[in-house]
Design a protein around this motif. Structure first.
Motif, PDB file in Angstrom:
ATOM      1  N   LEU A 102       9.620  12.005 -23.944  1.00  0.00           N
ATOM      2  CA  LEU A 102      10.424  10.775 -23.928  1.00  0.00           C
ATOM      3  C   LEU A 102      11.902  11.071 -23.701  1.00  0.00           C
ATOM      4  CD1 LEU A 102       8.781   8.906 -26.958  1.00  0.00           C
ATOM      5  CD2 LEU A 102       8.203   8.734 -24.526  1.00  0.00           C
ATOM      6  N   GLY A 103      12.450  11.981 -24.491  1.00  0.00           N
ATOM      7  CA  GLY A 103      13.871  12.292 -24.354  1.00  0.00           C
ATOM      8  C   GLY A 103      14.208  12.907 -23.018  1.00  0.00           C
ATOM      9  N   ALA A 104      13.404  13.861 -22.592  1.00  0.00           N
ATOM     10  CA  ALA A 104      13.671  14.537 -21.315  1.00  0.00           C
ATOM     11  C   ALA A 104      13.530  13.581 -20.142  1.00  0.00           C
ATOM     12  CB  ALA A 104      12.734  15.729 -21.151  1.00  0.00           C
ATOM     13  N   THR A 105      12.523  12.716 -20.178  1.00  0.00           N
ATOM     14  CA  THR A 105      12.351  11.730 -19.101  1.00  0.00           C
ATOM     15  C   THR A 105      13.556  10.801 -19.043  1.00  0.00           C
ATOM     16  OG1 THR A 105       9.930  11.768 -19.245  1.00  0.00           O
ATOM     17  CG2 THR A 105      10.938   9.822 -18.246  1.00  0.00           C
ATOM     18  N   ALA A 106      13.987  10.323 -20.201  1.00  0.00           N
ATOM     19  CA  ALA A 106      15.104   9.378 -20.253  1.00  0.00           C
ATOM     20  C   ALA A 106      16.374   9.974 -19.658  1.00  0.00           C
ATOM     21  CB  ALA A 106      15.347   8.955 -21.701  1.00  0.00           C
ATOM     22  N   VAL A 107      16.719  11.171 -20.076  1.00  0.00           N
ATOM     23  CA  VAL A 107      17.978  11.780 -19.629  1.00  0.00           C
ATOM     24  C   VAL A 107      17.876  12.267 -18.188  1.00  0.00           C
ATOM     25  CG1 VAL A 107      19.642  13.623 -20.056  1.00  0.00           C
ATOM     26  CG2 VAL A 107      18.594  12.428 -21.988  1.00  0.00           C
TER      27      VAL A 107
END
Length: 379
Positions: A95-100
């Motif tokens: 989730l975090g990596a996709t978002a950033v």
């Protein structure tokens, strides 16, 4: 594209299987649960995963990632599902990596992707505000104030929300509560004084939290994606999460089925192995076909995320619906075929049942996604 893994992906699967079986089996989850570990996972184990490139599995090599794509992330998640491995992989590395990586500015990428890859920063996505997944229903407010915004509101069921260093919060900057427009994503420090985090113990012994935010001041530089058009980014993040979570559910389904069939071969009743009873054979055969169909659906969604991210969202919904239904069937059948002892803590199948119950509801259960796909088709 053929629904098979490449040679490199098979090697990753085999390596993950060996590592997790040795270092993070179901017994490790029991130990975390029984010791009431405040993190809910082993930080030393997480650093080992990061050193192997797992934390940055979808992050480009320019930021220290291994750039193995969503199929690679799914391969790891499937093995974690088999072992019920507790880690911040889903909340941070997916989730975090996709978002950033997909929606962040150049500055945000420089600041955060390397620390995601080396395992030093944990992320969490705060989207839901009620007991059911409704990503378009956003009351959490972001009120314009000078050159920035004031954030206020509450969020629920945030995976790893109690240990995250950074929060990605979906807030309403304009429009009505259920409008798709007017939603904006903000990337904020989780330890801000204006954020109150409440740990919520889960039946699957994993981490989750509720948060209340009271007048948190942020600037335009904290916006992730576009102002008022954040729903498109949110949908992309959720779709990636759904596909990888589907892979975990698939892994849990496979392992619960394996445990159950082994039990059928060993347990005797009326002087016979219960696996010789035709009624149980029919149920096992039905489950085996459902698991195989699920594996294909999950792999297709992961491949589409890698090949054509923006057109993959419906397929990710399909994979989440199928994997959730199959995982529930697999663990329910495991309980039934084990008999009354299946629900006791002595047997692992009860732990799979609990994890599946939570994971299939996260980001929408089968009913949510079936309804979503039907509306998308005009029904």
């Amino acid at each position: 594209m053929a629904l098979i893994l490449t040679e490199e992906q098979e090697m990753l699967r085999d390596a993950a299987d060996g590592f997790l079986t040795e270092n993070a089996p179901v017994s490790a989850l029991r130990e975390l649960r029984d010791s009431k570990n405040p993190d809910g996972f082993s930080r030393s184990l997480w650093q080992e995963m990061a050193a192997m490139g797992w934390a940055g599995i979808i992050v480009s090599e320019a930021y220290g990632g291994s750039d193995f794509g969503y199929v690679g992330a799914g391969v790891l998640a499937e093995q974690m599902g088999r072992n019920l491995t507790a880690s911040p992989f889903f909340s941070t590395s997916v989730l975090g990596a996709t978002a950033v990586q997909r929606y962040g500015t150049a500055k945000q990428k420089d600041e955060h992707l390397a620390s995601i890859s080396d395992g030093s920063t944990l992320f969490a996505l705060a989207v839901d505000e009620g007991p059911r997944h409704r990503p378009e229903h956003i009351e959490f407010s972001a009120t314009s104030s000078g050159n920035g915004y004031i954030l206020s509101g509450s969020k629920t069921f945030i995976a790893d929300g109690n240990v995250a260093d950074k929060l990605i919060i979906a807030a309403r900057t304009s429009g009505e509560v259920d409008d798709l427009s007017g939603i904006t994503l903000f990337l904020v420090n989780a330890d801000a004084a204006e954020i109150e985090r409440t740990y919520t113990p889960m039946v699957d012994s994993r981490n989750a939290a509720n948060i209340t935010v009271d007048n948190l001041e942020v600037t335009g530089a904290d916006i992730l994606g576009e102002l008022d058009s954040g729903y498109a980014a949110l949908e992309g993040i959720l779709s990636a999460g759904r596909a990888v979570l589907s892979a975990e559910l698939s892994g849990s389904s496979q392992q619960a089925f394996s445990i159950t069939t082994n039990y059928l071969k060993e347990r005797e009743q009326f002087g016979q192995k219960i696996g010789s009873f035709q009624g149980l054979q029919h149920r096992a055969a039905h489950l085996a076909t459902e698991i195989e169909m699920t594996k294909s659906a999950v792999l297709k969604s992961l491949q589409l995320l890698d090949d054509d991210f923006e057109s993959s969202f419906a397929t990710c919904s399909m994979a989440k619906a199928k994997s959730g239904a199959t995982a529930q069937l697999s663990t329910q059948e495991a309980i039934q075929m084990h008999g009354g002892v299946g629900v006791t803590d002595e047997y692992d199948v009860g732990l799979y049942f609990k994890r599946v119950h939570i994971a299939q509801q996260m980001f929408g259960d089968a009913g949510f996604h079936i309804d979503r796909l039907a509306k998308r088709s005009g029904y």
